[in-house]
Design a protein around this motif. Structure first.
Motif, short mmCIF file in Angstrom:
data_model
loop_
_atom_site.label_atom_id
_atom_site.label_comp_id
_atom_site.label_asym_id
_atom_site.label_seq_id
_atom_site.Cartn_x
_atom_site.Cartn_y
_atom_site.Cartn_z
N SER A 115 -3.78 -18.97 41.48
CA SER A 115 -5.13 -19.29 41.96
C SER A 115 -5.21 -20.71 42.47
CB SER A 115 -6.15 -19.10 40.83
OG SER A 115 -6.13 -17.79 40.35
N ALA B 145 -9.98 -22.44 39.98
CA ALA B 145 -8.77 -21.75 39.53
C ALA B 145 -8.93 -21.28 38.09
CB ALA B 145 -7.55 -22.67 39.65
N VAL C 244 -11.21 -18.24 38.17
CA VAL C 244 -10.51 -17.04 38.63
C VAL C 244 -9.54 -16.54 37.55
CG1 VAL C 244 -8.74 -16.25 40.24
CG2 VAL C 244 -10.74 -17.48 41.09
N SER D 71 -9.03 -15.08 44.31
CA SER D 71 -8.97 -16.40 44.94
C SER D 71 -9.32 -16.32 46.41
CB SER D 71 -7.56 -16.99 44.76
OG SER D 71 -7.24 -17.14 43.41
#
Lengths: 447, 166
Positions: free
Chosen positions: B22, B32, B35, B66
């Motif tokens: 991510s 990130a 995700v 992502s």
């Protein structure tokens, strides 16, 4: 070949990260509706999501929680449970409640008889771990379902008649998506085939089953409600919510996001006023570019609130609130946030104070973060945001200043729970529990 | 990963895996992490079916999330007062990467993501996707060639990757 794009100092996952993921899993599963009309016994689920690895709070409760988490072996009944470990709470009155709490990576059932001030272990060997869902009709009769599907693809329902000390497998299922109890009259939305038997292209076969004796025996309603057809691959987080308004009147809201249908987002709202003998379909007000989810709450038999949610990004999310005063026959757009810009539909208002920041769905679902008390008063707690309140039927929303003064830090996640207009709780996962006894002033409970 | 592996036991490694792919696409820690948490939460709900070989599923889902997030971020950028991230010298490359991945056919994307975003061996990719090693090489080669339309992969390393892939 993409090593140069790596984070040079990635943060290691911690037990807190695991909790956040489990909480998010709970929210993905849970599409519960709250009936503000049935306030007594209103269920509150306090789950949360701590986005990011925030710095540990300088608070003695953190030490208590660490000791609780690292305790090895069985927890004795009566063991105190730190409030920061609570992940899901329900209240039957202004003093009595139950809750699911993290104990390391496992889950324990706790209860309180002092309005949430202190919690004690009732059962440390539950048949289902978080993201299990919990509901109690009274201090003795409760229901536990959800969690990770079994290897056989089932999601069973467990029933207690002794306040959570022992649990019995209920003869209903095999996949229980949602449960609602009004006294001994219990309804469940169930999938009629094990998850493991469904292929990626199968649609989800669902129906409603009813028990009139505290969950001991079950039988399907005469007809099944209309539900959005979602491919089998997404059954594990099937978006099904059951709202009981009275013993005979109920709604089933189903939602299949575009990501699972391969086409357009589909939402369907089924309604029965005869105990499930027949179902009518009401229009779903959410425009299809609200492609992540929706949740509904009710303050009475005909007053419905529907929140529509788009895909989140960077802590923000377009949202819209629709209201119906005739049981879902007609809907009126009441407030929206960022929707016109996101959708290009300039007919949607950008005003209303519905917060752009924070996620309503799919991370904060059903009555977990939306508490509707009357046709005018409601609370909303989006993830990664703060708690907002409306006193004019959702037309305008404002942050609840009393909570900030009581120490609740905006940016976390959690849930709002009320058993009547005065007595309510806000749970922020990893931070603890707040309580009001007048609907205005808030106190941080500290064990 | 064996059949009896519990989710919490597998969690740390899977989370790091999801975070890594991510971050390579998004370049933002908060996104990130978001995700990665989302991918792991979805995996938890499917653990009964994923527990034997969850890694490929995790990588694929984290990458798709992502890409979606990247697209959404672009749509709402400028509309919301988001805090400015630290300067990312690779931002333009990440944007191109997300766009390029989005345009790959599904199987090519899966192979490219596992092979190059997750840094798996060809044999591991073949096992994860249930295809032959030859098919992995073929998809990787075509996928990488397609990426060239969007990315500056004319470096010797990029060429070597194509050759090594078959």
């Amino acid at each position: 070949m993409f090593e140069h794009l790596d984070d040079p100092a990635p943060l290691a996952p911690t037990p807190r990260t695991l909790r956040a993921v489990l909480s998010r899993a709970v929210r993905l599963r849970r599409r519960r509706l709250v009936s503000g009309f049935a306030l007594v016994g209103a269920v509150t689920l306090a789950l949360g999501l701590v986005i990011g690895l925030t710095a540990p709070r300088s608070h003695p409760a953190g030490q208590v929680s660490a000791a609780f988490d690292t305790h090895v072996g069985a927890l004795a009944v009566g063991t105190p449970v730190p409030l920061v470990n609570l992940a899901d709470v329900v209240f039957m009155s202004d003093r009595r409640g139950f809750g699911l709490a993290f104990h390391g990576a496992s889950t324990v059932l706790a209860d309180t008889d002092d309005a949430g001030q202190t919690w004690k272990v009732v059962n440390d060997s539950l048949p289902a771990d978080l993201p299990a869902q919990l509901e109690f009709a009274d201090t003795a009769h409760g229901y536990l379902w959800g969690g990770t599907p079994s290897a056989q693809g089932t999601v069973p329902l467990w029933v207690t008649s002794d306040g959570g000390r022992t649990w019995v497998l209920a003869p209903v299922g095999p996949v229980v998506s949602d449960v609602s109890a009004i006294g001994a009259d219990v309804w469940a939305v169930v999938g009629t085939r094990p998850i493991s038997s469904l292929s990626a292209t199968d649609t989800y076969p669902a129906t409603v089953e009813v028990s009139l004796n505290d969950g001991v025996t079950w039988a399907p309603t005469a007809t099944a409600p209309p539900v959005a057809k979602e491919p089998g691959i997404s059954v594990a987080d099937q978006d099904l919510e059951l709202a009981r308004i009275t013993p005979a009147r109920a709604y089933v809201l189903s939602f299949a996001p575009a990501s699972t249908t391969g086409g357009a987002t589909v939402g369907r709202l089924g309604y029965t006023s005869d105990g499930g003998q027949s179902w009518l379909e009401r229009p779903d007000p959410c425009p299809r570019y609200f492609d992540v989810g929706q949740e509904m709450a009710a303050s009475g038999t005909d007053d419905l609130w529907m929140v529509c949610a788009s895909s989140p990004s960077g802590g923000s999310q377009a949202k819209a609130l629709y209201r119906s005063g005739d049981g879902g026959r007609h809907w009126t757009l009441t407030a929206a946030a960022n929707a016109p810009v996101l959708s290009g539909d300039v007919s949607l208002p950008a005003a209303g104070g519905l917060p752009v920041g924070g996620y309503v769905s799919p991370y904060s679902l059903g009555h977990e973060n939306l508490a509707v008390l009357t046709a005018d008063a409601a609370w909303l707690f989006p993830d990664r945001s703060g708690v907002f309140q409306t006193t004019n039927g959702g037309h305008t929303w404002a942050p609840v200043s009393g909570l900030a003064r009581a120490g609740l830090v905006a940016g976390g996640s959690g849930n709002v729970v009320f058993v009547d207009a005065d007595h309510g709780w806000v749970c922020e996962v990893g931070a603890g529990l707040w309580r009001t006894t007048d609907g205005v002033h808030w106190q941080h409970l500290d064990s | 990963m064996g059949e009896g592996v519990r989710f919490d036991e597998a969690f740390p490694d899977l989370y790091r895996l999801a975070y890594r792919v991510s971050f390579r696409v998004l370049g933002d820690r908060g996104d990130a992490e978001d995700v990665a948490q989302e991918a792991l939460a979805r995996a938890h709900l499917r653990w009964a079916r994923l527990r034997e070989k969850p890694e490929g599923w995790i990588v694929t889902v984290a990458t798709n999330l992502s890409i979606d997030r990247h697209r959404r971020r672009r749509r709402v950028s400028g509309l919301v007062n988001e805090p400015l991230a630290l300067v990312d010298v690779h931002q333009s490359e990440r944007i191109d990467l997300a766009r390029a991945l989005r345009h790959l056919p599904r199987r090519q994307r899966e192979v490219v993501v596992l092979r190059y975003l997750a840094d798996w061996s060809e044999s591991d990719v073949a096992v994860a996707l249930g295809v032959s090693a030859g098919a992995v090489k073929s998809h990787a080669s075509r996928g990488l060639a397609a990426l060239r339309h969007h990315l500056d992969l004319g470096s010797p390393q990029g060429v070597d990757d194509v050759r090594a892939s078959g």
